[in-house]
Write a protein that holds these residues in place. Structure first.
Motif: not given
Length: 79
Positions: A46-75
């Motif tokens: 999560v930290v590597a993704v946030e740094k690479r894309f310059g985004v920040r996710f809340t703890s709730a957003e991270i906890a809600d993610l079930q798949t990598v595809g959902e993460l990609v959609d958020k990015i």
């Protein structure tokens, strides 16, 4: 940045963080599919993704993610 580009970069990050030689990416990938994906590597991922894309996710957003595809959609929605 389009979804395909984000997917490629996320795949590269996953290979690096989880120490994978290759990755058969699919949007449905989750921690259950990758043996090396534990709680510590999850934080690193999560930290590597946030740094690479310059985004920040809340703890709730991270906890809600079930798949990598959902993460990609958020990015994609934020970049």
């Amino acid at each position: 940045m389009n979804r395909e580009e984000v997917t490629g970069i996320v795949g590269e990050i996953m290979c690096d963080v989880f120490d994978l030689d290759e990755l058969d990416y699919s949007d449905s990938l989750s921690a259950e599919d990758i043996e090396e994906w534990d709680s510590l590597s999850h934080i690193s991922f999560v930290v590597a993704v946030e740094k690479r894309f310059g985004v920040r996710f809340t703890s709730a957003e991270i906890a809600d993610l079930q798949t990598v595809g959902e993460l990609v959609d958020k990015i994609v929605a934020r970049v």
